[in-house]
Write a protein that holds these residues in place. Structure first.
Motif, PDB file in Angstrom:
ATOM      1  N   LEU A 149       9.565 -12.858   2.370  1.00  0.00           N
ATOM      2  CA  LEU A 149       9.194 -11.528   1.887  1.00  0.00           C
ATOM      3  C   LEU A 149       7.883 -11.604   1.095  1.00  0.00           C
ATOM      4  N   LEU A 150       6.919 -10.781   1.484  1.00  0.00           N
ATOM      5  CA  LEU A 150       5.644 -10.695   0.769  1.00  0.00           C
ATOM      6  C   LEU A 150       5.605  -9.420  -0.058  1.00  0.00           C
ATOM      7  N   PHE A 151       5.300  -9.556  -1.343  1.00  0.00           N
ATOM      8  CA  PHE A 151       5.091  -8.407  -2.222  1.00  0.00           C
ATOM      9  C   PHE A 151       3.587  -8.145  -2.326  1.00  0.00           C
ATOM     10  N   VAL A 152       3.173  -6.937  -1.994  1.00  0.00           N
ATOM     11  CA  VAL A 152       1.784  -6.514  -2.210  1.00  0.00           C
ATOM     12  C   VAL A 152       1.798  -5.592  -3.417  1.00  0.00           C
ATOM     13  N   VAL A 153       1.206  -6.049  -4.506  1.00  0.00           N
ATOM     14  CA  VAL A 153       1.358  -5.372  -5.799  1.00  0.00           C
ATOM     15  C   VAL A 153       0.016  -4.869  -6.314  1.00  0.00           C
ATOM     16  N   ASN A 154      -0.003  -3.594  -6.693  1.00  0.00           N
ATOM     17  CA  ASN A 154      -1.151  -3.052  -7.425  1.00  0.00           C
ATOM     18  C   ASN A 154      -0.769  -3.053  -8.903  1.00  0.00           C
ATOM     19  N   ILE A 206       3.720 -13.386  -3.706  1.00  0.00           N
ATOM     20  CA  ILE A 206       3.215 -12.171  -4.361  1.00  0.00           C
ATOM     21  C   ILE A 206       1.697 -12.136  -4.262  1.00  0.00           C
ATOM     22  N   PHE A 207       1.188 -11.024  -3.716  1.00  0.00           N
ATOM     23  CA  PHE A 207      -0.255 -10.787  -3.675  1.00  0.00           C
ATOM     24  C   PHE A 207      -0.568  -9.614  -4.587  1.00  0.00           C
ATOM     25  N   LYS A 208      -1.440  -9.841  -5.573  1.00  0.00           N
ATOM     26  CA  LYS A 208      -1.827  -8.776  -6.497  1.00  0.00           C
ATOM     27  C   LYS A 208      -3.253  -8.332  -6.201  1.00  0.00           C
ATOM     28  N   THR A 209      -3.428  -7.029  -6.037  1.00  0.00           N
ATOM     29  CA  THR A 209      -4.763  -6.500  -5.783  1.00  0.00           C
ATOM     30  C   THR A 209      -5.609  -6.584  -7.045  1.00  0.00           C
ATOM     31  N   THR A 210      -6.912  -6.765  -6.843  1.00  0.00           N
ATOM     32  CA  THR A 210      -7.849  -6.849  -7.969  1.00  0.00           C
ATOM     33  C   THR A 210      -8.994  -5.856  -7.847  1.00  0.00           C
ATOM     34  N   GLY A 211      -9.126  -5.254  -6.648  1.00  0.00           N
ATOM     35  CA  GLY A 211     -10.252  -4.365  -6.411  1.00  0.00           C
ATOM     36  C   GLY A 211     -11.451  -5.094  -5.823  1.00  0.00           C
ATOM     37  N   LYS A 252       4.103  -3.619 -14.004  1.00  0.00           N
ATOM     38  CA  LYS A 252       4.907  -4.144 -12.887  1.00  0.00           C
ATOM     39  C   LYS A 252       5.666  -5.413 -13.260  1.00  0.00           C
ATOM     40  N   LYS A 253       5.368  -5.997 -14.414  1.00  0.00           N
ATOM     41  CA  LYS A 253       5.953  -7.293 -14.769  1.00  0.00           C
ATOM     42  C   LYS A 253       7.486  -7.243 -14.860  1.00  0.00           C
ATOM     43  N   PRO A 254       8.092  -6.237 -15.513  1.00  0.00           N
ATOM     44  CA  PRO A 254       9.566  -6.208 -15.571  1.00  0.00           C
ATOM     45  C   PRO A 254      10.204  -6.159 -14.187  1.00  0.00           C
ATOM     46  N   PHE A 255       9.624  -5.349 -13.293  1.00  0.00           N
ATOM     47  CA  PHE A 255      10.164  -5.290 -11.935  1.00  0.00           C
ATOM     48  C   PHE A 255      10.023  -6.624 -11.230  1.00  0.00           C
ATOM     49  N   LEU A 256       8.857  -7.261 -11.339  1.00  0.00           N
ATOM     50  CA  LEU A 256       8.619  -8.526 -10.646  1.00  0.00           C
ATOM     51  C   LEU A 256       9.549  -9.628 -11.148  1.00  0.00           C
TER      52      LEU A 256
END
Length: 300
Positions: free
Chosen positions: A3-8, A36-41, A16-20
């Protein structure tokens, strides 16, 4: 399962930290391999495609708001990998539209457990831009441009800019080529709809279906601003929609030609000014992880 999480991390100003933390605990408990992939812009499109290619997930969870949902859908276009939505943005309009569980951890459980896949349409604009929700030219695009510069969010802020913009509204003239016909229309807003309501809850296309292989061109001829303001924000959603002042055209392809370059927004992002806009549907372009109950509600 992988499972891959794409997180903004910043969508909607929601931490988002509590959910993660809870999500990681859940995955560890059930032996689910995750990344987990976090967007940075910065170079996000290249980054997420790289991790998809290297990690080869079985499912992808989009963690954020409408913008994150669209970003994830675009990243998965060339794949058959299904995606689900974890609603952690400001309005979560598309999640509401698709009857996603509003509790993030419950939405994640549905993604993990469900093998029910819905085929969600994607709208392509001018061959390079995409919309999964609603785009428009006119008063709302102007509101979005002003709203983006404000630190405050929510219906009150939106209404403030709505009132400001409606006072200086500019009538739009547009020629629409669709379904083998050409028609000329005028109004204060021209919408490109793959969904029924804006993220704020304002209805615009109540007969729409995001899984029917079509989109709707909606021309809003005018808005009874005084009635909305007098009714107050509690009636803003209902007051905005007036069947007598709205015209709807359903199609799978259309060309829009405006009287002059007009500001276009797609899914809450201002794209730029265009005089001509080509729109087409990518039918079933997104493999959406859903449930039987949610799918039956969507296609009603």
């Amino acid at each position: 399962m992988k499972l891959l999480f794409v997180v903004n991390p910043i969508s909607g100003g929601v931490d988002k930290k509590p959910f993660l933390r809870e999500a990681e605990s859940l995955c560890n408990n059930y032996g689910i391999e995750y990344s987990i992939f976090k967007t940075t812009g910065v170079n996000d499109e290249e980054g997420v495609k790289k991790i998809i290619d290297e990690f080869q997930p079985d499912k992808v969870a989009s963690v954020g708001g409408d913008g994150t949902t669209l970003f994830t859908a675009i990243a998965l276009l060339e794949t058959k990998i299904p995606m689900g939505i974890i609603p952690l943005g400001s309005a979560n309009g598309m999640a509401v539209e698709l009857f996603v569980n509003p509790k993030p951890i419950e939405a994640l459980k549905n993604i993990i457990m469900s093998d029910v896949i819905g085929h969600l349409d994607l709208v392509k604009v001018n061959g390079e831009h995409y919309s999964i929700h609603i785009g428009d030219v006119g008063i709302n695009a102007q509101i979005v441009e002003a709203y983006d510069k404000d630190e405050n969010r929510g219906m009150v802020t939106y209404a403030k800019y709505f009132i400001d913009e409606v006072k200086k509204v500019d009538l739009i003239h547009v020629s629409i080529n669709a379904n083998g016909k050409s028609i000329d229309k005028s109004g204060i807003m021209v919408c490109i709809c793959n969904s029924r309501k804006y993220g704020t809850g304002v209805p615009i296309n109540l007969t729409g279906n995001p899984m029917d292989g079509k989109f709707e061109i909606v021309v809003v001829k005018k808005i009874d601003t005084n009635s909305i303001i007098k009714a107050g924000l509690s009636k803003f959603e209902e007051g905005f929609y007036d069947r007598e002042n709205i015209e709807i055209l359903s199609t799978d392809k259309a060309q829009l030609s405006f009287d002059k370059p007009r500001l276009l927004q797609l899914d809450g992002e201002v794209i730029g000014k265009y005089k001509d806009i080509d729109v087409e549907i990518l039918s079933g372009g997104v493999n959406l992880i859903s449930t039987k109950n949610s799918l039956s509600s969507i296609v009603k």
